[in-house]
Design a protein around this motif. Structure first.
Motif, PDB file in Angstrom:
ATOM      1  N   GLU A   1       0.856  -1.180   0.000  1.00 56.80           N
ATOM      2  CA  GLU A   1       0.000   0.000   0.000  1.00 56.80           C
ATOM      3  C   GLU A   1       0.893   1.231   0.000  1.00 56.80           C
ATOM      4  O   GLU A   1       1.808   1.329   0.823  1.00 56.80           O
ATOM      5  N   ALA A   2       0.620   2.140  -0.924  1.00 57.67           N
ATOM      6  CA  ALA A   2       1.347   3.412  -0.950  1.00 57.67           C
ATOM      7  C   ALA A   2       0.364   4.479  -0.497  1.00 57.67           C
ATOM      8  O   ALA A   2      -0.636   4.738  -1.165  1.00 57.67           O
ATOM      9  N   TYR A   3       0.644   5.098   0.632  1.00 62.39           N
ATOM     10  CA  TYR A   3      -0.287   6.073   1.186  1.00 62.39           C
ATOM     11  C   TYR A   3       0.387   7.433   1.289  1.00 62.39           C
ATOM     12  O   TYR A   3       1.368   7.595   2.004  1.00 62.39           O
ATOM     13  N   GLN A   4      -0.137   8.379   0.549  1.00 63.41           N
ATOM     14  CA  GLN A   4       0.354   9.755   0.547  1.00 63.41           C
ATOM     15  C   GLN A   4       1.853   9.826   0.221  1.00 63.41           C
ATOM     16  O   GLN A   4       2.603  10.560   0.859  1.00 63.41           O
ATOM     17  N   LEU A   5       2.229   9.056  -0.750  1.00 57.24           N
ATOM     18  CA  LEU A   5       3.652   9.022  -1.095  1.00 57.24           C
ATOM     19  C   LEU A   5       4.003   9.986  -2.229  1.00 57.24           C
ATOM     20  O   LEU A   5       5.177  10.275  -2.455  1.00 57.24           O
ATOM     21  N   GLU A   6       2.954  10.495  -2.937  1.00 58.71           N
ATOM     22  CA  GLU A   6       3.212  11.283  -4.146  1.00 58.71           C
ATOM     23  C   GLU A   6       4.179  12.434  -3.895  1.00 58.71           C
ATOM     24  O   GLU A   6       5.078  12.697  -4.687  1.00 58.71           O
ATOM     25  N   ASP A   7       3.977  13.123  -2.764  1.00 58.70           N
ATOM     26  CA  ASP A   7       4.814  14.288  -2.495  1.00 58.70           C
ATOM     27  C   ASP A   7       5.598  14.133  -1.192  1.00 58.70           C
ATOM     28  O   ASP A   7       6.121  15.095  -0.640  1.00 58.70           O
ATOM     29  N   ALA A   8       5.615  12.902  -0.657  1.00 62.37           N
ATOM     30  CA  ALA A   8       6.220  12.706   0.672  1.00 62.37           C
ATOM     31  C   ALA A   8       7.730  12.908   0.644  1.00 62.37           C
ATOM     32  O   ALA A   8       8.408  12.539  -0.314  1.00 62.37           O
ATOM     33  N   GLU A   9       8.230  13.505   1.719  1.00 61.44           N
ATOM     34  CA  GLU A   9       9.673  13.649   1.888  1.00 61.44           C
ATOM     35  C   GLU A   9      10.187  12.682   2.936  1.00 61.44           C
ATOM     36  O   GLU A   9      11.368  12.352   2.982  1.00 61.44           O
ATOM     37  N   TYR A  10       9.267  12.293   3.798  1.00 60.19           N
ATOM     38  CA  TYR A  10       9.596  11.326   4.841  1.00 60.19           C
ATOM     39  C   TYR A  10       8.626  10.150   4.714  1.00 60.19           C
ATOM     40  O   TYR A  10       7.435  10.354   4.491  1.00 60.19           O
ATOM     41  N   VAL A  11       9.175   8.960   4.816  1.00 58.01           N
ATOM     42  CA  VAL A  11       8.324   7.783   4.596  1.00 58.01           C
ATOM     43  C   VAL A  11       8.460   6.818   5.766  1.00 58.01           C
ATOM     44  O   VAL A  11       9.575   6.453   6.152  1.00 58.01           O
ATOM     45  N   VAL A  12       7.322   6.460   6.314  1.00 60.48           N
ATOM     46  CA  VAL A  12       7.362   5.419   7.329  1.00 60.48           C
ATOM     47  C   VAL A  12       7.038   4.093   6.646  1.00 60.48           C
ATOM     48  O   VAL A  12       6.133   4.006   5.808  1.00 60.48           O
ATOM     49  N   VAL A  13       7.828   3.089   6.958  1.00 62.81           N
ATOM     50  CA  VAL A  13       7.611   1.754   6.384  1.00 62.81           C
ATOM     51  C   VAL A  13       7.188   0.836   7.514  1.00 62.81           C
ATOM     52  O   VAL A  13       7.917   0.685   8.504  1.00 62.81           O
ATOM     53  N   ALA A  14       6.016   0.229   7.374  1.00 63.09           N
ATOM     54  CA  ALA A  14       5.498  -0.636   8.438  1.00 63.09           C
ATOM     55  C   ALA A  14       4.527  -1.622   7.822  1.00 63.09           C
ATOM     56  O   ALA A  14       3.919  -1.330   6.798  1.00 63.09           O
ATOM     57  N   PHE A  15       4.415  -2.820   8.432  1.00 62.16           N
ATOM     58  CA  PHE A  15       3.464  -3.809   7.910  1.00 62.16           C
ATOM     59  C   PHE A  15       2.468  -4.220   8.987  1.00 62.16           C
ATOM     60  O   PHE A  15       2.686  -3.977  10.174  1.00 62.16           O
ATOM     61  N   GLY A  16       1.394  -4.828   8.563  1.00 55.19           N
ATOM     62  CA  GLY A  16       0.397  -5.380   9.482  1.00 55.19           C
ATOM     63  C   GLY A  16      -0.154  -4.328  10.416  1.00 55.19           C
ATOM     64  O   GLY A  16      -0.349  -3.168  10.047  1.00 55.19           O
ATOM     65  N   THR A  17      -0.374  -4.723  11.646  1.00 55.86           N
ATOM     66  CA  THR A  17      -0.946  -3.843  12.656  1.00 55.86           C
ATOM     67  C   THR A  17      -0.180  -2.528  12.765  1.00 55.86           C
ATOM     68  O   THR A  17      -0.777  -1.454  12.880  1.00 55.86           O
ATOM     69  N   VAL A  18       1.130  -2.589  12.742  1.00 54.84           N
ATOM     70  CA  VAL A  18       1.926  -1.370  12.889  1.00 54.84           C
ATOM     71  C   VAL A  18       1.703  -0.457  11.684  1.00 54.84           C
ATOM     72  O   VAL A  18       1.681   0.769  11.816  1.00 54.84           O
ATOM     73  N   GLY A  19       1.497  -1.053  10.522  1.00 49.99           N
ATOM     74  CA  GLY A  19       1.202  -0.267   9.332  1.00 49.99           C
ATOM     75  C   GLY A  19      -0.056   0.555   9.539  1.00 49.99           C
ATOM     76  O   GLY A  19      -0.134   1.726   9.143  1.00 49.99           O
ATOM     77  N   ARG A  20      -1.004  -0.055  10.175  1.00 47.40           N
ATOM     78  CA  ARG A  20      -2.270   0.613  10.436  1.00 47.40           C
ATOM     79  C   ARG A  20      -2.090   1.746  11.450  1.00 47.40           C
ATOM     80  O   ARG A  20      -2.635   2.849  11.280  1.00 47.40           O
ATOM     81  N   ILE A  21      -1.302   1.490  12.470  1.00 47.95           N
ATOM     82  CA  ILE A  21      -1.037   2.520  13.480  1.00 47.95           C
ATOM     83  C   ILE A  21      -0.250   3.675  12.852  1.00 47.95           C
ATOM     84  O   ILE A  21      -0.536   4.854  13.084  1.00 47.95           O
ATOM     85  N   ALA A  22       0.699   3.300  12.025  1.00 46.71           N
ATOM     86  CA  ALA A  22       1.541   4.313  11.380  1.00 46.71           C
ATOM     87  C   ALA A  22       0.713   5.207  10.463  1.00 46.71           C
ATOM     88  O   ALA A  22       1.007   6.388  10.290  1.00 46.71           O
TER      89      ALA A  22
END
Ligand SMILES: Cc1ncc(C[n+]2csc(CCOP(=O)(O)OP(=O)(O)O)c2C)c(N)n1
Ligand code: SF4
Ligand code: SF4
Ligand code: SF4
Lengths: 86, 369, 265
Positions: B238-259
């Motif tokens: 899933e790419a969420y709000q990456l179009e203009d992002a300068e900082y990217v959090v990478v997370a999977f599963g439950t943590v992805g949802r929290i992130a």
């Protein structure tokens, strides 16, 4: 007593001698040649036709090399004539 | 079909039933036991196979047997139970039978605890048994996704004749959420390679032995080609709000949802952050992450996990050396709050791509770099 | 005029069973694994089960049994044959499923799977080869090794104070309610081989009738690791194994007992 014969699949035989030990008529001997796998195969040596077709050799053979036939006496020992005049 | 309120473990179990799972074998272990319990009634109701095995070792080998017999087969367990299954996993891959396994991960090592964790990342992605292979590993972040990925797991297992994991954790397993279950599918016919009694055809054999080095190498090459095909075709993220992002959090599963919540909060403050959430942990979305890093726009990545940084290594491999990759993790069954991730991200932004010492050595965060 | 005397006709008394594949086995000369294979294959032929049978091979010298039998077959992990067979049988309750396992496989690493298959009354047949040793790995001590028996991992002879006494699988499994049939036979001479075959036939009949778990323990030889000729090894089975492992019917379903007696009377 019934008579019979056995056919040993020489190439399959591993020369283990279990059939030799099991044969009550002592008509199996180990060959004096090697088969393709390097074993001395068992052989039926039965000049006096003493094999009874009891199949005990086949029963103990771990490799299923032995086929056993038992003679069926021809009915009333009447020779069957077959053939055509030349 | 309409949405209903569903509990994670039950939703996964029912999704498996509807995907045509014909045989389930399992051994109780928290936090996945409800899944087994659901199967115990549903499968029998439907005249399918359910068996509570004497151990996870037996369970996986029963799955191996049932799958060899041509049934869609599955088991479910949690971390220590998955460890016990490793030999069986390898045999399943080595003999190319399809199987689905659900791992509701708990805290380790050892008996650890039954709290949510992502400590099985390496066990599933890197070392699910001896030999050269990876199973397909699907990591849902919400219940709808857990349902959809469970169905997908059976399909992928069949298409590639391989092992597919659905990896969740206690949070997802216990959580209730509205979601829609798929329609009931008919059981699929037995594949032609399956053991069914040979009848008039030549014998079928299911085996993982190749005694000669040449043959085993040839099999391994075939396996690697299959894995390469999977890697090429089955990457999901899933790419969420990456179009203009300068900082990217990478997370999977439950943590992805929290992130995601953290990202949303920071976006409201006008900070250009986005979320990259791998859905397939294997195949890992390496190329996509790598392209993101190469865009020249990203100042830093923040990997967050409920472990000491297991996926972190894959992220680093993908990103390379040009963009810093930081890590914030919780362990032992502690679930990070969105605020923690926000704080870490905010610090990263303030530090212009660097994490200050306070976070790196803070008692909560697990420091790296 | 030519007359030809037709040979006195003969009948076929014994031939290699169809359920055995044509393949040449890798077993050592005189190893009774081969005998056990033949017996099972003969029984499958006679009961006409070849096309409806699924074999689960184990890890041990018999690891390739899946290709020696011409039936559908799987190769299980070491010790897990009964678990794998359970998975198969539950999917195909109408097929005949049997495992073929050595004593290291069944009685050591796979004891739990075997016991629990019996406890569940899993309707499968187990052919259990007890040769008192780990054959494939080169002759280490097995749970079935005789007291005092020298092996490569008990070079001073099995010391029962350190490693316990031999496990009696047929007796052990007979005590489980789910077990329908549990017997021990030997293959050390023709008479015993024939008795072993009868037991194997009964075991498959038990499965056909859906009576539950059936197991035939077969005392077997390992001439190679025992370092004997094949015939010496069979004598060793008779002289040393039989006293420790008494042959007998440890459990026979009532229905089959009565028919057996009926025939004999
Ligand atoms: C998990 C595992 N542990 C150990 C082995 C090595 N191993 C292969 S065969 C075997 C023993 C087999 O002995 P047995 O079951 O008695 O059969 P036999 O070879 O005597 O016929 C062992 C220990 C293995 N393949 N897998
Ligand atoms: S059939 Fe009987 S008599 Fe003939 S060779 Fe075999 S064992 Fe000997
Ligand atoms: S028992 Fe079979 S393998 Fe052994 S010597 Fe006789 S024929 Fe050959
Ligand atoms: S090592 Fe022993 S058990 Fe294995 S095939 Fe040779 S004789 Fe038979």
């Amino acid at each position: 007593m019934a008579t019979g014969r056995i056919v040993i699949d020489v190439e399959r035989c591993k020369g283990c001698e279990l059939c030799l030990e099991a044969c009550p008529q002592h008509v199996i001997e180990m060959g004096n040649f090697f088969n393709g796998k390097g074993y001395r195969p068992a052989m039926l040596v039965d000049p006096r036709h003493e094999c009874t077709g009891c199949a005990l050799c086949a029963v103990v053979c771990p490799d299923g090399c032995i086929t056993v036939y038992r003679d069926v006496p021809a009915p009333k020992a009447q020779p069957v004539l077959k053939g055509v005049p030349a | 079909m309409s949405k209903e309120l569903l509990k994670g473990n039950i939703a996964i179990a029912e999704a498996a039933v509807r995907a045509g799972c014909e045989a389930y074998f399992g051994y109780p272990i928290t936090p996945q036991t409800e899944l087994l319990e659901h199967m115990s009634s549903r499968m029998l109701e439907l005249g399918r196979v359910f068996l509570q095995s004497e151990s996870e070792v037996a369970a996986i080998n029963m799955v191996y047997g049932a799958a060899s017999a041509g049934a869609r087969a599955m088991t479910s367990s949690s971390s220590p139970g998955i460890s016990l299954m490793q030999e069986g996993l390898s045999y399943i891959v080595g003999s190319e039978v399809p199987a689905v396994i659900v791992d509701v991960v708990r805290g380790g090592p050892g008996l650890g605890n039954i709290q949510p964790s992502q400590g099985d990342y390496n066990q599933l992605v890197k070392s699910a048994g001896h030999g050269d292979y990876h199973p397909i590993v699907l990591a849902p972040a919400n219940i709808q996704e857990a349902i959809d990925l469970t169905v997908l797991a059976f399909d992928l297992a069949d298409v590639y004749r391989t092992l597919v994991f659905v990896v969740a954790d206690g949070t997802l397993g216990q959580m209730m959420e509205p979601a829609e279950l798929p329609p009931m599918r008919a059981l699929r016919p037995r594949p032609e390679w399956a053991l069914t009694g040979k009848g008039e055809r030549p014998q079928n054999i299911i085996s993982s032995i190749y005694l000669s080095a040449d043959l085993l190498e040839a099999f391994n090459q075939k396996l690697q080609a299959k894995l390469a095909l999977i890697a090429q075709r089955e990457v999901r993220y899933e790419a969420y709000q990456l179009e203009d992002a300068e900082y990217v959090v990478v997370a999977f599963g439950t943590v992805g949802r929290i992130a995601k919540t953290a990202v949303q909060n920071l976006r409201r403050q006008g900070i250009a952050v986005g979320l990259f959430r791998p859905i397939t942990l294997w195949p890992f979305p390496e190329k996509q992450l790598s392209e993101l890093a190469d865009s020249g726009r990203i100042k830093a990545f923040l990997v967050t996990e409920m472990n000491a940084g297991q996926m972190l290594q894959d992220v680093r491999l993908a990103v390379g050396r040009d963009v810093p990759v930081h890590f914030y993790g919780r362990m032992g069954g502690v679930v990070p709050m969105p605020e923690e991730i926000e704080t870490a991200l905010a610090e990263l932004v303030n530090g212009n791509g660097r994490l200050p010492k306070t976070i790196l050595e803070g008692k909560n965060g697990h420091p790296t770099r | 005029m030519v007359t030809q005397l037709v040979e006195p006709t003969e009948k076929l008394v014994y031939q290699r069973p169809d359920s055995l594949a044509e393949l040449y086995t890798h077993y050592c000369p005189g190893c009774t694994h081969g005998t056990a294979h033949r017996l099972v294959a003969e029984v499958l032929d006679e009961l006409r089960l070849q096309n409806d049978t699924i074999l689960v091979a184990s890890v041990g010298c018999s690891v390739f049994s899946y290709k020696y039998f011409d039936v559908d077959a799987a190769e299980a992990a070491h010790g897990r044959a009964c678990a794998m067979a359970t998975g198969i049988k539950r999917v195909h309750p109408d097929k005949i499923v049997f495992t073929y396992q050595g004593d290291g496989d069944l009685a050591s690493i796979g004891l739990a799977e075997t016991m629990h298959a019996a406890i569940r009354g899993e309707n499968i047949t187990v052919i259990f080869i007890n040769n008192a040793i780990y054959g494939m790995t080169g002759g280490q001590m097995a749970p079935t090794t005789l007291p005092g028996q020298e092996t490569t991992s008990s070079p001073f002879g099995r010391d029962v104070r350190l490693t316990g006494n031999p496990i009696h699988v047929a007796e052990l499994l007979a005590a489980i309610p789910g077990t329908a049939y549990s017997v021990r036979r030997s293959m050390h001479d023709a008479r015993h081989v024939l008795q072993a075959k009868k037991a194997i036939q009964t075991a498959f009949t038990v499965q056909q009738q859906g009576l539950g778990f059936s197991i035939v323990e077969l005392l077997s030889s390992c001439p190679t690791n025992w370092k004997m000729t094949p015939n010496e090894a069979l004598s060793w089975v008779r002289d040393n194994m039989l006293p420790v492992y008494p042959l007998g019917d440890y459990k026979v379903p009532e229905s089959l007992q009565s028919t057996k007696r009926g025939k004999r009377d």
